[in-house]
Write a protein that holds these residues in place. Structure first.
Motif, PDB file in Angstrom:
ATOM      1  N   ALA A 100       0.817  -1.215   0.000  1.00 51.86           N
ATOM      2  CA  ALA A 100       0.000   0.000   0.000  1.00 51.86           C
ATOM      3  C   ALA A 100       0.851   1.265   0.000  1.00 51.86           C
ATOM      4  CB  ALA A 100      -0.927   0.006   1.209  1.00 51.86           C
ATOM      5  N   THR A 101       2.065   1.182   0.528  1.00 51.24           N
ATOM      6  CA  THR A 101       2.907   2.379   0.633  1.00 51.24           C
ATOM      7  C   THR A 101       3.945   2.476  -0.478  1.00 51.24           C
ATOM      8  OG1 THR A 101       4.410   1.226   2.137  1.00 51.24           O
ATOM      9  CG2 THR A 101       2.631   2.503   3.138  1.00 51.24           C
ATOM     10  N   ILE A 102       3.877   1.581  -1.445  1.00 50.27           N
ATOM     11  CA  ILE A 102       4.874   1.579  -2.516  1.00 50.27           C
ATOM     12  C   ILE A 102       4.559   2.622  -3.598  1.00 50.27           C
ATOM     13  CG2 ILE A 102       3.807  -0.145  -4.007  1.00 50.27           C
ATOM     14  CD1 ILE A 102       6.582  -1.345  -4.388  1.00 50.27           C
ATOM     15  N   VAL A 103       3.312   3.057  -3.678  1.00 51.15           N
ATOM     16  CA  VAL A 103       2.886   3.954  -4.752  1.00 51.15           C
ATOM     17  C   VAL A 103       3.714   5.249  -4.815  1.00 51.15           C
ATOM     18  CG1 VAL A 103       0.949   5.292  -5.676  1.00 51.15           C
ATOM     19  CG2 VAL A 103       0.581   2.954  -4.864  1.00 51.15           C
ATOM     20  N   PRO A 104       3.920   5.968  -3.701  1.00 53.81           N
ATOM     21  CA  PRO A 104       4.734   7.187  -3.811  1.00 53.81           C
ATOM     22  C   PRO A 104       6.146   6.913  -4.336  1.00 53.81           C
ATOM     23  CG  PRO A 104       3.561   7.167  -1.725  1.00 53.81           C
ATOM     24  CD  PRO A 104       3.357   5.820  -2.348  1.00 53.81           C
ATOM     25  N   ASP A 105       6.745   5.818  -3.881  1.00 55.50           N
ATOM     26  CA  ASP A 105       8.092   5.491  -4.367  1.00 55.50           C
ATOM     27  C   ASP A 105       8.091   5.266  -5.873  1.00 55.50           C
ATOM     28  OD1 ASP A 105       9.263   5.634  -1.825  1.00 55.50           O
ATOM     29  OD2 ASP A 105       8.756   3.541  -1.401  1.00 55.50           O
ATOM     30  N   LEU A 106       7.060   4.605  -6.384  1.00 56.57           N
ATOM     31  CA  LEU A 106       6.980   4.364  -7.827  1.00 56.57           C
ATOM     32  C   LEU A 106       6.726   5.658  -8.595  1.00 56.57           C
ATOM     33  CD1 LEU A 106       4.977   1.012  -7.872  1.00 56.57           C
ATOM     34  CD2 LEU A 106       7.436   1.338  -8.188  1.00 56.57           C
ATOM     35  N   VAL A 107       5.951   6.557  -8.012  1.00 53.89           N
ATOM     36  CA  VAL A 107       5.705   7.854  -8.657  1.00 53.89           C
ATOM     37  C   VAL A 107       7.014   8.651  -8.725  1.00 53.89           C
ATOM     38  CG1 VAL A 107       4.543  10.083  -8.400  1.00 53.89           C
ATOM     39  CG2 VAL A 107       3.269   7.957  -8.058  1.00 53.89           C
ATOM     40  N   TYR A 108       7.747   8.691  -7.610  1.00 51.92           N
ATOM     41  CA  TYR A 108       9.022   9.420  -7.594  1.00 51.92           C
ATOM     42  C   TYR A 108      10.036   8.757  -8.522  1.00 51.92           C
ATOM     43  CZ  TYR A 108       6.950  11.611  -3.484  1.00 51.92           C
ATOM     44  OH  TYR A 108       6.120  12.268  -2.625  1.00 51.92           O
ATOM     45  N   LEU A 109      10.015   7.450  -8.601  1.00 51.94           N
ATOM     46  CA  LEU A 109      10.878   6.722  -9.541  1.00 51.94           C
ATOM     47  C   LEU A 109      10.572   7.167 -10.967  1.00 51.94           C
ATOM     48  CD1 LEU A 109      12.818   4.414 -10.439  1.00 51.94           C
ATOM     49  CD2 LEU A 109      10.872   2.873 -10.217  1.00 51.94           C
ATOM     50  N   GLY A 110       9.294   7.211 -11.313  1.00 50.09           N
ATOM     51  CA  GLY A 110       8.901   7.655 -12.650  1.00 50.09           C
ATOM     52  C   GLY A 110       9.311   9.092 -12.929  1.00 50.09           C
ATOM     53  N   MET A 111       9.179   9.941 -11.913  1.00 51.18           N
ATOM     54  CA  MET A 111       9.573  11.340 -12.077  1.00 51.18           C
ATOM     55  C   MET A 111      11.082  11.447 -12.323  1.00 51.18           C
ATOM     56  SD  MET A 111       7.168  12.955  -9.095  1.00 51.18           S
ATOM     57  CE  MET A 111       7.802  14.620  -9.180  1.00 51.18           C
ATOM     58  N   ALA A 112      11.867  10.673 -11.585  1.00 45.98           N
ATOM     59  CA  ALA A 112      13.319  10.707 -11.767  1.00 45.98           C
ATOM     60  C   ALA A 112      13.716  10.194 -13.145  1.00 45.98           C
ATOM     61  CB  ALA A 112      14.001   9.888 -10.661  1.00 45.98           C
ATOM     62  N   VAL A 113      13.052   9.156 -13.606  1.00 46.92           N
ATOM     63  CA  VAL A 113      13.323   8.629 -14.951  1.00 46.92           C
ATOM     64  C   VAL A 113      12.964   9.680 -15.996  1.00 46.92           C
ATOM     65  CG1 VAL A 113      12.587   6.901 -16.646  1.00 46.92           C
ATOM     66  CG2 VAL A 113      13.130   6.208 -14.301  1.00 46.92           C
ATOM     67  N   PHE A 114      11.852  10.388 -15.794  1.00 43.53           N
ATOM     68  CA  PHE A 114      11.449  11.448 -16.717  1.00 43.53           C
ATOM     69  C   PHE A 114      12.516  12.545 -16.787  1.00 43.53           C
ATOM     70  CE2 PHE A 114       9.235  15.623 -17.127  1.00 43.53           C
ATOM     71  CZ  PHE A 114       8.883  15.519 -18.463  1.00 43.53           C
ATOM     72  N   VAL A 115      13.031  12.958 -15.628  1.00 42.35           N
ATOM     73  CA  VAL A 115      14.060  14.005 -15.617  1.00 42.35           C
ATOM     74  C   VAL A 115      15.335  13.504 -16.294  1.00 42.35           C
ATOM     75  CG1 VAL A 115      15.556  15.414 -14.138  1.00 42.35           C
ATOM     76  CG2 VAL A 115      13.126  15.185 -13.592  1.00 42.35           C
ATOM     77  N   ALA A 116      15.740  12.278 -15.990  1.00 40.56           N
ATOM     78  CA  ALA A 116      16.946  11.730 -16.612  1.00 40.56           C
ATOM     79  C   ALA A 116      16.777  11.656 -18.133  1.00 40.56           C
ATOM     80  CB  ALA A 116      17.245  10.344 -16.047  1.00 40.56           C
ATOM     81  N   TRP A 117      15.638  11.132 -18.580  1.00 39.37           N
ATOM     82  CA  TRP A 117      15.379  11.042 -20.021  1.00 39.37           C
ATOM     83  C   TRP A 117      15.365  12.431 -20.659  1.00 39.37           C
ATOM     84  CZ3 TRP A 117      11.013  13.175 -22.366  1.00 39.37           C
ATOM     85  CH2 TRP A 117      10.917  12.934 -23.740  1.00 39.37           C
ATOM     86  N   GLY A 118      14.663  13.355 -20.041  1.00 38.50           N
ATOM     87  CA  GLY A 118      14.540  14.686 -20.616  1.00 38.50           C
ATOM     88  C   GLY A 118      15.847  15.445 -20.670  1.00 38.50           C
ATOM     89  N   ARG A 119      16.654  15.293 -19.636  1.00 40.66           N
ATOM     90  CA  ARG A 119      17.918  16.039 -19.592  1.00 40.66           C
ATOM     91  C   ARG A 119      19.043  15.343 -20.350  1.00 40.66           C
ATOM     92  NH1 ARG A 119      16.033  20.832 -19.255  1.00 40.66           N
ATOM     93  NH2 ARG A 119      15.144  21.373 -17.240  1.00 40.66           N
ATOM     94  N   PHE A 120      18.940  14.039 -20.545  1.00 45.29           N
ATOM     95  CA  PHE A 120      19.896  13.368 -21.429  1.00 45.29           C
ATOM     96  C   PHE A 120      19.508  13.567 -22.882  1.00 45.29           C
ATOM     97  CE2 PHE A 120      21.456  10.223 -18.080  1.00 45.29           C
ATOM     98  CZ  PHE A 120      22.756  10.661 -18.137  1.00 45.29           C
TER      99      PHE A 120
END
Length: 127
Positions: A100-120
């Protein structure tokens, strides 16, 4: 796209900065605040300080290189490291049975991947 990347980077940096409280608040007190924070009891105080230090470095690495225009390639590298940090957090929650508490971690994971993809890629600071 650049604005979206800055907004997501700012949110990630804020989350990581707030998360550094584990360096200063005793782990027993943190665990008593909510069921979602009981994971801190699985780690030694020294390990929590190391995680908090990595989070502070991540905040600096997400913002400062781009703002100061000093080695801006560090932003997507840091975002990749943040993605790994949140992947580890999600794995830890799965192992603890805290689905039940994994959702925020997955959202932040997705956000970090988005930033890495966008800035690379499309909104690279070096391109």
């Amino acid at each position: 796209m650049n604005l979206a990347l800055w907004i997501v980077t700012g949110i990630l940096a804020t989350v990581l900065l707030i998360s550094t409280s584990k360096m200063f608040v005793p782990r027993e007190r943190m665990a008593a605040t909510s069921h979602a924070a009981e994971w801190v009891l699985d780690f030694s105080p020294a390990a929590l300080r190391v995680i908090g230090t990595l989070e502070i470095l991540a905040v600096a690495g997400l913002i400062l290189p781009a703002v100061l225009d000093i080695a801006p390639v560090l932003v997507p590298i840091t975002a990749t490291c943040v993605a790994l940090l949140f992947a580890g957090a999600a794995i830890m929650r799965l192992r603890r049975g805290e689905r039940a508490t994994i959702v925020p971690d997955l959202v932040y994971l997705g956000m970090a991947v988005f930033v890495a993809w966008g800035r690379f890629g499309p909104e690279s600071f070096t391109g």
